[in-house]
Design a protein around this motif. Structure first.
Motif, PDB file in Angstrom:
ATOM      1  N   LEU A  39      10.759 -21.744  -4.010  1.00  0.00           N
ATOM      2  CA  LEU A  39       9.638 -22.260  -3.247  1.00  0.00           C
ATOM      3  C   LEU A  39       9.009 -23.486  -3.902  1.00  0.00           C
ATOM      4  N   ASN A  65       1.252  -8.847  -5.993  1.00  0.00           N
ATOM      5  CA  ASN A  65       1.879  -9.934  -5.238  1.00  0.00           C
ATOM      6  C   ASN A  65       1.822  -9.584  -3.752  1.00  0.00           C
ATOM      7  N   PHE A 120      14.473 -12.061  -1.034  1.00  0.00           N
ATOM      8  CA  PHE A 120      14.731 -12.313  -2.451  1.00  0.00           C
ATOM      9  C   PHE A 120      16.234 -12.448  -2.705  1.00  0.00           C
ATOM     10  N   SER A 156      11.248  -8.243   2.293  1.00  0.00           N
ATOM     11  CA  SER A 156      11.092  -8.897   0.993  1.00  0.00           C
ATOM     12  C   SER A 156      12.384  -8.822   0.185  1.00  0.00           C
ATOM     13  N   PHE A 173      17.438 -15.728  -1.974  1.00  0.00           N
ATOM     14  CA  PHE A 173      17.128 -16.672  -3.052  1.00  0.00           C
ATOM     15  C   PHE A 173      18.195 -16.660  -4.147  1.00  0.00           C
ATOM     16  N   GLU A 212       1.736  -9.340   0.279  1.00  0.00           N
ATOM     17  CA  GLU A 212       2.562 -10.001   1.294  1.00  0.00           C
ATOM     18  C   GLU A 212       1.690 -10.522   2.422  1.00  0.00           C
ATOM     19  N   VAL A 219       1.860 -18.342  -2.126  1.00  0.00           N
ATOM     20  CA  VAL A 219       2.222 -17.095  -2.791  1.00  0.00           C
ATOM     21  C   VAL A 219       1.089 -16.762  -3.748  1.00  0.00           C
ATOM     22  N   TYR A 239      10.148 -16.797  -7.650  1.00  0.00           N
ATOM     23  CA  TYR A 239       9.770 -17.648  -6.519  1.00  0.00           C
ATOM     24  C   TYR A 239      10.135 -19.113  -6.746  1.00  0.00           C
ATOM     25  N   VAL A 255       1.952 -21.696  -5.445  1.00  0.00           N
ATOM     26  CA  VAL A 255       1.936 -20.369  -6.040  1.00  0.00           C
ATOM     27  C   VAL A 255       0.646 -20.243  -6.830  1.00  0.00           C
ATOM     28  N   ARG A 270       6.994 -16.385 -11.323  1.00  0.00           N
ATOM     29  CA  ARG A 270       7.285 -17.798 -11.053  1.00  0.00           C
ATOM     30  C   ARG A 270       8.785 -18.033 -10.955  1.00  0.00           C
TER      31      ARG A 270
END
Length: 439
Positions: free
Chosen positions: A192, A149, A19, A15, A22, A151, A168, A189, A199, A186
């Protein structure tokens, strides 16, 4: 944005690295100093395809760093993710939440300002509320929002699952605090949204149940098709055709309908057990989940007897080659793997076991009984063996030429518990071949 991830195990490391990919600044925290030093040196504590490159790339770009200092890691971040272990608690089957609660309290005491505390670990329903109470008691002066959250990462395909998820799930509290937490997640993520991945924002309890219900349902599909495989063997039917025939129904789906020796790994065994215990405690027994657990436990134990029967009723004095030790391919995870039930039983019955797994042997040496001979490759394991058992469906085993296997072995018994091979081809090569749910 900046986040901290507590726990550099499978979920935390994958994770955190994703991230960072991202574009988020991530600090990964773990109490195991040797693990942190290994990560700083570019050595992965787990095997997951593509993870070493992902970690190296983001560490080089300064988006991913590692530390044992929790207080430093959580200073000034937008969110802290708890990704510590929730193993089965000895004696009662419940999830052991001591690591989660300890980490939550440490974060609360170390925090310098408002943040969102997110459980990434798999936790039973009600855990988020308990965490909220703990952090409020530890820091009544600080505004800490609690969120869930969960996984949904498959070992061997975890990076793809994170970067292109089916969905998600975000669980938050009611009111303004929950809205703030949802907005932070939000934003985390946001990449995405650009690829239109859903989500879901739901309540804390709902998010916690979604995770357990998803794993329990998938485990149930595995136990179901394993029972159907037994029926197919008695009736002369073909379980793979049955699975395809029902899986093409869009209401059912084709995934997790592969007959075999039972499920294992870090999630399904402990999560189904914890889910069943939660149902019992709340007065809403989950009888299908309880049956799934029982079927799977009996399945793994019965597989050793299947091997012994294929060897004429006895393996005493015989050499049995085993291909695959991990619970599935593309991972080094040995947790609750069928091999942990099957190999000790074969040894107790007098067999000499020669085993090979592409990634799992270092872990296997630590937890399997002494006396197992670990081979350098599949053909090395098969050399002079009286029988061969396929336990894990690694691709390199699929490609083995039947004739080369036959030439390497002394005997000709082949028990294929993953249905890797075509029965006709194996019998033409001279094998006494048996598989799962196929005539």
């Amino acid at each position: 944005m900046q986040i901290a991830v507590i726990g550099a195990g499978y979920v935390g490391l994958v994770s955190g690295a994703c991230f960072a990919e991202f574009g988020i600044e991530v600090c990964l925290v773990d109490t195991d100093a040797s693990k942190i030093e290994a990560l700083k040196a570019g050595r992965m504590p787990i095997y997951e395809p593509g993870l070493d490159k992902l970690v190296a790339d983001n560490a080089r770009e300064k988006r991913l760093r590692f530390t044992t200092e929790l207080a430093t890691a959580v200073n000034g971040v937008d969110a802290v993710f708890l990704a510590v272990g929730t193993p089965t608690r000895r004696g009662d089957g419940h999830a052991d939440l001591s690591y989660v609660f300890a980490a939550a309290e440490q974060v609360a005491r170390a925090a310098k300002g408002p943040l969102v505390l997110v459980t990434k670990s798999t936790v039973p329903v009600g855990t988020g509320r308990r965490i909220k109470q703990l952090v409020r008691e530890a820091r009544p002066d600080l505004d800490i929002a609690v969120a869930s959250n969960p996984e949904f990462l498959r070992e061997g395909a975890a990076i793809g699952d994170f970067m292109r998820p089916d969905r998600v799930v975000v669980g938050v509290e009611e009111g303004e605090t929950g809205e703030r937490a949802a907005e932070v997640l939000r934003r985390l993520y946001r990449p995405l949204y650009l690829i239109e991945r859903p989500v879901m924002v739901v309540g804390l309890e709902t998010a916690e149940i979604i995770k357990y219900a998803a794993n329990a349902f998938l485990a149930m599909k595995i136990s179901f098709i394993n029972e159907v495989a037994d029926l197919c063997e008695k009736a002369g039917a073909h379980v793979q055709d049955v699975a395809r025939g029902i899986g093409l129904d869009g209401r059912i789906g084709r995934k997790f309908l592969h007959a075999g020796p039972g499920y294992g790994g870090s999630c399904f065994p402990k999560d189904t057990l914890a889910f069943a215990r939660t149902g019992q405690d709340l007065g809403a027994p989950l009888q299908l989940v309880e049956a799934t657990i029982d079927i799977n436990d009996r399945r793994k134990k019965a597989m050793a007897d299947r091997v012994i029967a294929a060897c004429g009723g006895s393996v005493a004095g015989k050499t049995v080659a085993v291909l695959g030790l991990t619970f599935k391919p593309e991972t080094d995870d040995m947790r609750d793997a069928p091999s942990l039930d099957i190999l000790p039983r074969l040894i107790e019955a007098g067999a000499t076991v020669r085993a090979f797994d592409p990634e799992g042997m270092s872990h296997a040496r630590q937890i399997l009984p002494e006396g197992i001979h670990y081979a350098k490759g599949a053909l090395d394991a098969a050399k002079d063996a009286d029988a061969l058992v396929v336990l894990t469906e690694w691709n390199e085993f699929r490609a083995l030429a039947p004739q080369r296997l036959a030439e390497a072995m002394r005997g000709k018994v082949l028990v294929d518990l993953r249905n890797l091979y075509e029965p006709k081809l194996m019998r033409e090569a001279g094998f006494e071949y048996s598989s799962v749910g196929r005539p």
